[in-house]
Scaffold this motif. Structure first.
Motif, PDB file in Angstrom:
ATOM      1  N   PRO A  78       7.177 -16.211 -14.375  1.00  0.00           N
ATOM      2  CA  PRO A  78       6.444 -15.889 -13.136  1.00  0.00           C
ATOM      3  C   PRO A  78       7.309 -15.809 -11.884  1.00  0.00           C
ATOM      4  O   PRO A  78       7.047 -14.982 -11.010  1.00  0.00           O
ATOM      5  CB  PRO A  78       5.412 -17.014 -13.032  1.00  0.00           C
ATOM      6  N   VAL A  79       8.333 -16.657 -11.754  1.00  0.00           N
ATOM      7  CA  VAL A  79       9.052 -16.747 -10.482  1.00  0.00           C
ATOM      8  C   VAL A  79       9.734 -15.434 -10.104  1.00  0.00           C
ATOM      9  O   VAL A  79       9.514 -14.903  -9.000  1.00  0.00           O
ATOM     10  CB  VAL A  79      10.058 -17.914 -10.503  1.00  0.00           C
ATOM     11  N   PRO A  80      10.562 -14.851 -10.968  1.00  0.00           N
ATOM     12  CA  PRO A  80      11.188 -13.586 -10.559  1.00  0.00           C
ATOM     13  C   PRO A  80      10.172 -12.462 -10.372  1.00  0.00           C
ATOM     14  O   PRO A  80      10.368 -11.580  -9.516  1.00  0.00           O
ATOM     15  CB  PRO A  80      12.150 -13.271 -11.714  1.00  0.00           C
ATOM     16  N   TYR A  81       9.095 -12.485 -11.147  1.00  0.00           N
ATOM     17  CA  TYR A  81       8.094 -11.427 -11.011  1.00  0.00           C
ATOM     18  C   TYR A  81       7.394 -11.535  -9.656  1.00  0.00           C
ATOM     19  O   TYR A  81       7.220 -10.533  -8.957  1.00  0.00           O
ATOM     20  CB  TYR A  81       7.068 -11.509 -12.142  1.00  0.00           C
ATOM     21  N   VAL A  82       6.992 -12.757  -9.284  1.00  0.00           N
ATOM     22  CA  VAL A  82       6.328 -12.958  -7.999  1.00  0.00           C
ATOM     23  C   VAL A  82       7.276 -12.637  -6.856  1.00  0.00           C
ATOM     24  O   VAL A  82       6.898 -11.983  -5.871  1.00  0.00           O
ATOM     25  CB  VAL A  82       5.809 -14.412  -7.883  1.00  0.00           C
ATOM     26  N   ASP A  83       8.526 -13.045  -6.968  1.00  0.00           N
ATOM     27  CA  ASP A  83       9.501 -12.753  -5.909  1.00  0.00           C
ATOM     28  C   ASP A  83       9.673 -11.254  -5.723  1.00  0.00           C
ATOM     29  O   ASP A  83       9.779 -10.761  -4.585  1.00  0.00           O
ATOM     30  CB  ASP A  83      10.848 -13.407  -6.247  1.00  0.00           C
ATOM     31  N   ALA A  84       9.717 -10.509  -6.828  1.00  0.00           N
ATOM     32  CA  ALA A  84       9.859  -9.060  -6.738  1.00  0.00           C
ATOM     33  C   ALA A  84       8.650  -8.416  -6.087  1.00  0.00           C
ATOM     34  O   ALA A  84       8.767  -7.484  -5.279  1.00  0.00           O
ATOM     35  CB  ALA A  84      10.096  -8.476  -8.130  1.00  0.00           C
ATOM     36  N   LEU A  85       7.441  -8.923  -6.407  1.00  0.00           N
ATOM     37  CA  LEU A  85       6.214  -8.376  -5.826  1.00  0.00           C
ATOM     38  C   LEU A  85       6.171  -8.653  -4.330  1.00  0.00           C
ATOM     39  O   LEU A  85       5.791  -7.775  -3.532  1.00  0.00           O
ATOM     40  CB  LEU A  85       4.998  -8.990  -6.523  1.00  0.00           C
ATOM     41  N   VAL A  86       6.585  -9.861  -3.933  1.00  0.00           N
ATOM     42  CA  VAL A  86       6.601 -10.216  -2.507  1.00  0.00           C
ATOM     43  C   VAL A  86       7.600  -9.340  -1.750  1.00  0.00           C
ATOM     44  O   VAL A  86       7.346  -8.878  -0.630  1.00  0.00           O
ATOM     45  CB  VAL A  86       6.930 -11.705  -2.338  1.00  0.00           C
ATOM     46  N   ALA A  87       8.756  -9.087  -2.371  1.00  0.00           N
ATOM     47  CA  ALA A  87       9.790  -8.300  -1.703  1.00  0.00           C
ATOM     48  C   ALA A  87       9.354  -6.862  -1.453  1.00  0.00           C
ATOM     49  O   ALA A  87       9.793  -6.235  -0.483  1.00  0.00           O
ATOM     50  CB  ALA A  87      11.066  -8.324  -2.551  1.00  0.00           C
ATOM     51  N   THR A  88       8.508  -6.333  -2.315  1.00  0.00           N
ATOM     52  CA  THR A  88       8.062  -4.941  -2.157  1.00  0.00           C
ATOM     53  C   THR A  88       6.705  -4.828  -1.474  1.00  0.00           C
ATOM     54  O   THR A  88       6.171  -3.718  -1.325  1.00  0.00           O
ATOM     55  CB  THR A  88       7.978  -4.266  -3.534  1.00  0.00           C
ATOM     56  N   ALA A  89       6.108  -5.946  -1.065  1.00  0.00           N
ATOM     57  CA  ALA A  89       4.785  -5.932  -0.445  1.00  0.00           C
ATOM     58  C   ALA A  89       4.834  -5.295   0.938  1.00  0.00           C
ATOM     59  O   ALA A  89       5.878  -5.269   1.606  1.00  0.00           O
ATOM     60  CB  ALA A  89       4.227  -7.351  -0.344  1.00  0.00           C
ATOM     61  N   GLU A  90       3.686  -4.794   1.364  1.00  0.00           N
ATOM     62  CA  GLU A  90       3.567  -4.171   2.685  1.00  0.00           C
ATOM     63  C   GLU A  90       3.866  -5.182   3.788  1.00  0.00           C
ATOM     64  O   GLU A  90       3.418  -6.338   3.739  1.00  0.00           O
ATOM     65  CB  GLU A  90       2.143  -3.627   2.860  1.00  0.00           C
ATOM     66  N   THR A  91       4.639  -4.748   4.774  1.00  0.00           N
ATOM     67  CA  THR A  91       4.875  -5.585   5.949  1.00  0.00           C
ATOM     68  C   THR A  91       3.642  -5.498   6.846  1.00  0.00           C
ATOM     69  O   THR A  91       3.215  -4.403   7.224  1.00  0.00           O
ATOM     70  CB  THR A  91       6.117  -5.101   6.716  1.00  0.00           C
ATOM     71  N   VAL A  92       3.078  -6.631   7.191  1.00  0.00           N
ATOM     72  CA  VAL A  92       1.847  -6.681   7.969  1.00  0.00           C
ATOM     73  C   VAL A  92       2.130  -7.337   9.318  1.00  0.00           C
ATOM     74  O   VAL A  92       2.520  -8.506   9.376  1.00  0.00           O
ATOM     75  CB  VAL A  92       0.738  -7.446   7.223  1.00  0.00           C
ATOM     76  N   THR A  93       1.967  -6.580  10.388  1.00  0.00           N
ATOM     77  CA  THR A  93       2.113  -7.118  11.744  1.00  0.00           C
ATOM     78  C   THR A  93       0.727  -7.377  12.300  1.00  0.00           C
ATOM     79  O   THR A  93      -0.036  -6.432  12.543  1.00  0.00           O
ATOM     80  CB  THR A  93       2.860  -6.129  12.641  1.00  0.00           C
ATOM     81  N   PRO A  94       0.357  -8.632  12.507  1.00  0.00           N
ATOM     82  CA  PRO A  94      -1.028  -8.928  12.926  1.00  0.00           C
ATOM     83  C   PRO A  94      -1.298  -8.484  14.351  1.00  0.00           C
ATOM     84  O   PRO A  94      -0.431  -8.543  15.231  1.00  0.00           O
ATOM     85  CB  PRO A  94      -1.112 -10.447  12.789  1.00  0.00           C
ATOM     86  N   GLY A  95      -2.530  -8.013  14.568  1.00  0.00           N
ATOM     87  CA  GLY A  95      -2.979  -7.677  15.901  1.00  0.00           C
ATOM     88  C   GLY A  95      -3.814  -8.806  16.479  1.00  0.00           C
ATOM     89  O   GLY A  95      -3.817  -9.922  15.950  1.00  0.00           O
ATOM     90  N   PRO A  96      -4.575  -8.549  17.535  1.00  0.00           N
ATOM     91  CA  PRO A  96      -5.366  -9.603  18.163  1.00  0.00           C
ATOM     92  C   PRO A  96      -6.696  -9.824  17.450  1.00  0.00           C
ATOM     93  O   PRO A  96      -7.151  -8.994  16.662  1.00  0.00           O
ATOM     94  CB  PRO A  96      -5.596  -9.062  19.574  1.00  0.00           C
ATOM     95  N   GLY A  97      -7.330 -10.952  17.762  1.00  0.00           N
ATOM     96  CA  GLY A  97      -8.693 -11.199  17.333  1.00  0.00           C
ATOM     97  C   GLY A  97      -8.824 -11.802  15.949  1.00  0.00           C
ATOM     98  O   GLY A  97      -7.845 -12.044  15.248  1.00  0.00           O
ATOM     99  N   PRO A  98     -10.077 -12.035  15.527  1.00  0.00           N
ATOM    100  CA  PRO A  98     -10.329 -12.663  14.225  1.00  0.00           C
ATOM    101  C   PRO A  98      -9.951 -11.792  13.034  1.00  0.00           C
ATOM    102  O   PRO A  98      -9.783 -12.299  11.932  1.00  0.00           O
ATOM    103  CB  PRO A  98     -11.855 -12.889  14.251  1.00  0.00           C
ATOM    104  N   LEU A  99      -9.838 -10.469  13.221  1.00  0.00           N
ATOM    105  CA  LEU A  99      -9.451  -9.552  12.133  1.00  0.00           C
ATOM    106  C   LEU A  99      -8.170  -8.841  12.538  1.00  0.00           C
ATOM    107  O   LEU A  99      -8.189  -7.678  12.948  1.00  0.00           O
ATOM    108  CB  LEU A  99     -10.571  -8.543  11.873  1.00  0.00           C
ATOM    109  N   PRO A 100      -7.034  -9.497  12.423  1.00  0.00           N
ATOM    110  CA  PRO A 100      -5.795  -8.942  12.989  1.00  0.00           C
ATOM    111  C   PRO A 100      -5.135  -7.861  12.152  1.00  0.00           C
ATOM    112  O   PRO A 100      -4.236  -7.172  12.649  1.00  0.00           O
ATOM    113  CB  PRO A 100      -4.883 -10.175  13.071  1.00  0.00           C
ATOM    114  N   ALA A 101      -5.546  -7.690  10.873  1.00  0.00           N
ATOM    115  CA  ALA A 101      -4.794  -6.762  10.022  1.00  0.00           C
ATOM    116  C   ALA A 101      -5.647  -5.915   9.097  1.00  0.00           C
ATOM    117  O   ALA A 101      -5.117  -5.019   8.444  1.00  0.00           O
ATOM    118  CB  ALA A 101      -3.775  -7.552   9.187  1.00  0.00           C
ATOM    119  N   ALA A 102      -6.942  -6.183   8.985  1.00  0.00           N
ATOM    120  CA  ALA A 102      -7.788  -5.437   8.043  1.00  0.00           C
ATOM    121  C   ALA A 102      -9.221  -5.466   8.539  1.00  0.00           C
ATOM    122  O   ALA A 102      -9.598  -6.315   9.348  1.00  0.00           O
ATOM    123  CB  ALA A 102      -7.701  -6.048   6.643  1.00  0.00           C
ATOM    124  N   ILE A 103     -10.029  -4.529   8.039  1.00  0.00           N
ATOM    125  CA  ILE A 103     -11.452  -4.557   8.375  1.00  0.00           C
ATOM    126  C   ILE A 103     -12.113  -5.723   7.652  1.00  0.00           C
ATOM    127  O   ILE A 103     -11.592  -6.245   6.656  1.00  0.00           O
ATOM    128  CB  ILE A 103     -12.131  -3.224   8.015  1.00  0.00           C
TER     129      ILE A 103
END
Length: 575
Positions: A492-517
């Protein structure tokens, strides 16, 4: 000479000229059987093309008729004052329709109200066969013949002697003539019995049969499918755990939704988008619907149209309804799907906290005459200088706490008001307050649950997949950033690390829903709550307020479940 085998009457079916039809129509105070009531019933019994009986009565709905309904139907509160209640009318109507085939235009609406009344009155719902003239018209009439399948349009097309006017008996009479016109049309399709008529509506349309090839190349995998027209415009977006099986179903008799059958007639291709997991498919569906706004989807098309209740950032804050969450020091409650919901929540909060309700900006130097709310004790009149910024700030802080943490004071204030109104037999006013409180508490509970996840910079969780592996998801500020499947036996460790490394970079915005509907974050929360899900890694804390709105939401939900329709109208206090 060969011996012939004579079929039974059951095999032959019931000839349409021997069927007794009861064509009926209802007028109501609104569109939902759970929230509205019948004001008029009209029905016509026909057999062999001849009218053999009629049933018509006004009905006292037990509540005021909304003004726009009165404008539409002409039925006023005065007209129904002496009319019987639906529980008095229902037995006679059920007797009138006994043994007949029911016919209505947009039948689910009318039949739904009758079934709701039967349930409330302790009667078994009618098991009569049902024919919907709107569905039938969509099958046999083309757009070249009629622009739509509204009753008024069809009545004109078939030259009905009765003109629909949103009165029950007149509309039922017009529907009779529409039915007879449609029965003549289906004769060209070799439809001569009731059984053939009902099967004709359910059978695949010629367009469905002709376009079955669109499903030929769809893979058997989880994902999203997009029906597109000849220009590549998205017509409809859906999701499935098995794309091939789901898309094929659109071209069979099981797909009976009129709007979807219409969509299939326009579609020229189906574009599959294979996803790693079911959660990824659910999220991609929401994102695609919001981005492309397919005209045949009914939900989640306009996520940007939600509204918020805002406690403004100024010396003397007030509650404002806004469409945008800004990067300021204001406090937000939401999202609401309508301005009316936000207004209900604002009214509920004003009942508990004496915030000013004027709209202009006030500073410590402002001096003007106070409004009537100050004389009623519902505002401290900072506009006249009666309150300092610090004194008024105590009320603003109470409102902020009720919005973000503990709605208990709002619940207590509205409950006390409901009990007082009920004691004065002002039941309808109490019901309005109860519904406002429900909107407030449910929205606060939803927001607190969403914020518990959107405040986490990164969360990684896994759930067992069917083949013995693991579905793994990376969630950042409530947004799905990556999804993958770890094969059975993999480290699991290398697989999870690889998934995290390729995950979308999310920059939060304001309010209670900073990144998604809200709908996307709720999808993630439902998956996290499902059996077998395990947290792999968590950056931050995952918690909700100890005295949050969730405890009161359960109380409200239980109370609503236990209320009969009349009790809902009468505004019984929530216990």
């Amino acid at each position: 000479m060969e011996n012939g085998i004579q079929g039974t009457l059951d095999e032959l079916g019931t000839p349409l000229d021997q069927v007794t039809f009861v064509v009926f129509d209802l007028e109501t105070t609104g569109g939902s059987p759970a929230e509205h009531a019948i004001t008029e019933i009209g029905a016509v019994k026909v057999r062999g093309g001849e009218v053999v009986g009629e049933f018509a009565t006004l009905v006292d709905p037990g509540r005021p008729i909304p003004p726009f309904i009165t404008v539409l139907t002409g039925i006023t509160d005065v007209m129904v004052t002496a009319a019987p209640r639906v529980e008095q009318v229902l037995p006679s109507f059920l007797e009138f329709i006994r043994g007949a085939t029911l016919v209505a235009h947009n039948a689910p609406f009318d039949v739904g109200f009758i079934k709701a009344c039967c349930q409330a009155g302790g009667y078994a719902p009618p098991a009569n066969p049902v024919v919907d003239t709107a569905d039938l018209a969509r099958r046999v009439l083309t757009r070249d013949e009629v622009p739509n399948c509204k009753l008024a349009t069809l009545a004109r097309f078939f030259r009905s002697s009765s003109e629909p006017c949103h009165r029950a008996l007149a509309d039922a009479r017009a529907t009779v003539e529409v039915l007879h016109g449609l029965i003549e049309r289906v004769g060209a399709y070799e439809v001569h019995t009731l059984e053939e008529l009902r099967g004709f509506v359910r059978a695949p349309t010629p367009e469905q049969k002709r376009k079955r090839h669109l499903a030929a190349a769809i893979p058997s995998a989880p994902g999203v499918y997009v029906f597109e027209d000849e220009r590549g415009e998205a017509l409809y977006v859906g999701k499935s755990g098995d794309l091939r099986t789901r898309v094929r179903s659109y071209f069979t008799a099981s797909e009976t939704r009129p709007r979807i059958r219409e969509m299939i007639g326009i579609a020229e291709r189906v574009r599959p988008i294979v996803c790693a997991t079911g959660l990824e498919a659910e999220v991609r569906e929401l994102r695609l619907i919001g981005a492309t706004k397919p005209r045949y989807n009914r939900r989640s098309r306009f996520p940007e149209k939600v509204v918020w209740l805002k406690l403004t950032d100024e010396p003397f804050p007030r509650l404002s309804i806004v469409r945008e969450v800004k990067a300021d020091a204001a406090t937000y409650l939401g999202p609401f799907t309508s301005a009316r919901g936000a207004e209900d929540a604002r009214t509920a909060l004003h009942e508990a906290v004496p915030l000013r309700q004027c709209t202009e900006r006030i500073t410590p130097r402002t001096r003007r005459s106070a409004c009537a709310l100050a004389e009623m004790g519902r505002c401290g009149a900072p506009c006249e200088g009666r309150q300092t910024v610090g004194e008024y700030g105590l009320h603003a802080e109470a409102a902020r706490s009720a919005m973000e943490h503990d709605p208990g004071p709002v619940f207590a204030a509205l409950q006390a008001r409901m009990e007082r109104l009920a004691a004065e037999q002002r039941y309808e006013e109490a019901a309005v307050d109860r519904d406002r409180l429900a909107v407030y508490v449910r929205t606060a509970a939803r927001m607190q649950r969403l914020r518990s996840l959107t405040g986490i910079p990164e969360l990684i969780a896994a759930s067992p997949s069917f083949d013995g592996g693991w579905d793994i998801h990376v969630v950042r500020h409530g947004r799905l950033a990556a999804a993958g499947v770890m094969p059975r036996g993999a480290h699991p460790v290398p697989y999870v690390d690889a998934l995290v490394a390729t995950a979308e970079t999310v920059t939060p915005g304001p309010g209670p829903l900073p990144a998604a509907i809200a709908e996307e974050t709720e999808c993630v929360l439902r998956w996290l709550d499902s059996p077998g899900v395990r947290l792999v890694r968590l950056d931050g804390t995952w918690s909700t307020p100890a005295r949050g709105a969730g405890r009161l939401k359960g109380r409200i939900d239980r109370a609503y479940q236990g209320l009969e329709p009349r009790q809902r109208r009468e505004g019984r206090p929530l216990t």
